[in-house]
Design an enzyme around this catalytic site. Structure first.
Site, short mmCIF file in Angstrom:
data_model
loop_
_atom_site.label_atom_id
_atom_site.label_comp_id
_atom_site.label_asym_id
_atom_site.label_seq_id
_atom_site.Cartn_x
_atom_site.Cartn_y
_atom_site.Cartn_z
N ASN A 236 0.84 -1.21 0.00
CA ASN A 236 0.00 0.00 0.00
C ASN A 236 0.87 1.25 0.00
OD1 ASN A 236 -2.59 -1.02 -0.04
ND2 ASN A 236 -2.70 -1.22 2.19
N GLU A 271 -5.98 -8.01 5.23
CA GLU A 271 -5.23 -8.87 4.30
C GLU A 271 -5.07 -10.27 4.90
OE1 GLU A 271 -3.66 -7.95 7.21
OE2 GLU A 271 -1.69 -8.40 6.34
P1 GH3 Z 1 2.81 -8.66 8.49
O1 GH3 Z 1 3.77 -9.37 7.61
O2 GH3 Z 1 3.26 -8.62 9.91
O3 GH3 Z 1 1.46 -9.22 8.38
O4 GH3 Z 1 2.80 -7.16 8.00
P2 GH3 Z 1 1.64 -6.40 7.26
O5 GH3 Z 1 2.19 -5.14 6.74
O6 GH3 Z 1 1.01 -7.29 6.28
O7 GH3 Z 1 0.60 -6.18 8.43
P3 GH3 Z 1 -0.02 -4.87 9.05
O8 GH3 Z 1 -1.09 -5.36 9.98
O9 GH3 Z 1 1.02 -3.99 9.61
O10 GH3 Z 1 -0.67 -4.14 7.82
C1 GH3 Z 1 -1.78 -4.64 7.15
C2 GH3 Z 1 -2.07 -3.68 6.07
O11 GH3 Z 1 -3.17 -4.14 5.27
C3 GH3 Z 1 -2.47 -2.32 6.58
C4 GH3 Z 1 -3.78 -2.03 5.94
O12 GH3 Z 1 -3.87 -0.72 5.46
C5 GH3 Z 1 -3.82 -3.00 4.79
N1 GH3 Z 1 -5.19 -3.32 4.40
C6 GH3 Z 1 -6.16 -3.85 5.15
N2 GH3 Z 1 -7.28 -3.96 4.43
C7 GH3 Z 1 -7.03 -3.50 3.19
C8 GH3 Z 1 -7.81 -3.34 1.99
O13 GH3 Z 1 -8.98 -3.67 1.92
N3 GH3 Z 1 -7.19 -2.82 0.91
C9 GH3 Z 1 -5.87 -2.44 0.96
N4 GH3 Z 1 -5.34 -1.94 -0.14
N5 GH3 Z 1 -5.14 -2.55 2.07
C10 GH3 Z 1 -5.70 -3.08 3.16
MG MG Z 2 0.00 -9.01 6.90
#
Ligand code: GH3
Ligand code: MG
Length: 360
Positions: A236, A271
């Site tokens: 993102n 995610e």
């Molecule tokens: P980790 O390997 O520890 O799982 O790191 P990560 O970055 O995947 O985990 P983190 O929980 O820090 O971040 C998850 C990200 O997913 C942050 C959030 O903005 C993004 N996200 C959640 N839902 C959606 C969505 O519907 N669309 C998009 N584009 N991003 C999303």
């Molecule tokens: Mg993650």
């Protein structure tokens, strides 16, 4: 994964808090989806137009038949006719009428028998049937209503009355059909994640609980994979939220292509995804989890000149007979996922039996 959750992954209350948060989010989504849907349905409602409806008239006397058909034709309805019960079935099968005007007294197969046969057929039982009766046949009308007729018209017909009853029942039928379609559509909306089109958390829990009851009842097994994309925030941040959304859709597609028709993929939130594998023991579940992990790691997404790569960590848990609730299995999968992250990501960790097992 969220930091707070990483630190406190063993605390069930925090886990419940996240679940609650997600439900509130879904409640909001559903309310707005419901409003959108209802508005679109209201815009779709058409004024009543007789030409849109086909009416089957069944009478063994051609004089009576002609009279009814003429009244309906004059008002603009499309008509078809039959002069016996047997012919009536043929017409229903081939012409799919919206309503049937059925003579009560006919030789060979009378109107009551025709009605009974139609109502016992799932395909035709929703077609409204109005009986055409002589005034001295009223004793049979009670039976007709019992068999599923919606109304009757007494001979000799008064055109206005016949047309009023026909229109009423066609409108009722149309409203019923629209309501059914709306329920079916809403059922879909409440079970599907709008971004990825996979099952949402609500549908996952429903499916998972069903599997749990089946496993408890028949002493079989099922497995759960909790899949979390690695460093997704980075995608993102580097490529934008829209690209992140596209990646989520592509990953879902890839996972769906790696599982069987009877398995269920759902979005747990953000995610994070869940795959429920019915009747699947640990050994086979490991194969599926590895296949999913590998498939995701082999995805290549072209963004401009760059190729974007993504990996996933997977926690795996298999039902065991001590599990009283679905949460217990999910909780173990969550522990496995936490360990997979801790041990370097892009791997499957089985959190089962008494000890977590690394898998490579
Ligand atoms: P980790 O390997 O520890 O799982 O790191 P990560 O970055 O995947 O985990 P983190 O929980 O820090 O971040 C998850 C990200 O997913 C942050 C959030 O903005 C993004 N996200 C959640 N839902 C959606 C969505 O519907 N669309 C998009 N584009 N991003 C999303
Ligand atoms: Mg993650």
């Amino acid at each position: 994964m969220e930091c707070a959750r990483e630190k406190n992954y063993l605390k069930l209350d925090l886990y419940c808090y996240i679940l609650k948060k997600e439900y509130i989010y879904q409640g909001r989504y559903l309310k707005s989806a419901y409003n959108d849907y209802m508005n679109s349905q209201l815009n779709k409602i058409k004024p009543f137009n007789p030409e849109d409806f086909l009416i089957l008239v069944v009478d063994d006397l051609s004089k009576n038949l002609q009279l009814v058909v003429d009244i309906l034709d004059h008002s603009g309805y499309a008509t078809t006719f039959a002069t016996s019960g047997q012919q009536a079935f043929e017409r229903v099968r081939t012409a799919h009428p919206d309503l049937i005007l059925l003579d009560l007294m006919m030789p060979e197969m009378n109107g009551l028998q025709v009605c009974e046969k139609l109502k016992s057929n799932q395909e035709y039982q929703e077609i409204p049937i109005i009986f055409l009766t002589a005034s001295d046949e009223e004793g049979d009308l009670l039976e007709a209503f019992k068999l599923g007729a919606v109304d009757y018209v007494t001979k000799p017909f008064r055109a206005a009355e016949l047309l009023a009853r026909v229109k009423n029942h066609l409108e009722l039928k149309r409203t019923r059909d629209e309501l059914k379609a709306a329920y079916a559509q809403l059922e879909l909306l409440v079970n599907i994640d709008p971004l990825t089109n996979v099952a949402n958390r609500r549908a996952l829990f429903k499916f998972g609980e069903q599997e749990l009851y089946r496993a408890q009842r028949y002493h079989c097994s099922f497995s759960i994979l909790l899949i979390d994309l690695d460093y997704f925030k980075h995608i993102n941040d580097s490529y934008g939220h829209a690209m992140g959304d596209t990646v989520l859709k592509i990953v879902c597609n890839a996972i769906n292509n790696s599982i069987r028709q009877i398995d269920l993929l759902g979005r747990f939130g953000g995610e994070e995804f869940v795959v429920i594998l019915p009747k699947t023991k640990l050994k086979e579940a490991i194969i599926v989890a590895e296949r999913i992990r590998k498939t995701i790691s082999e995805l290549s997404l072209l963004v401009g000149q760059k190729t974007l790569k993504i990996t996933a960590s997977i926690g795996l848990a298999t039902y065991n007979q001590k599990d009283a609730t679905l949460d217990e299995v999910l909780h173990r999968a969550d522990k496995g996922l936490y360990l997979a992250k801790e041990r370097g990501r892009n791997q499957v960790v089985i959190y089962d039996l008494n000890e977590p097992q690394e898998h490579d």
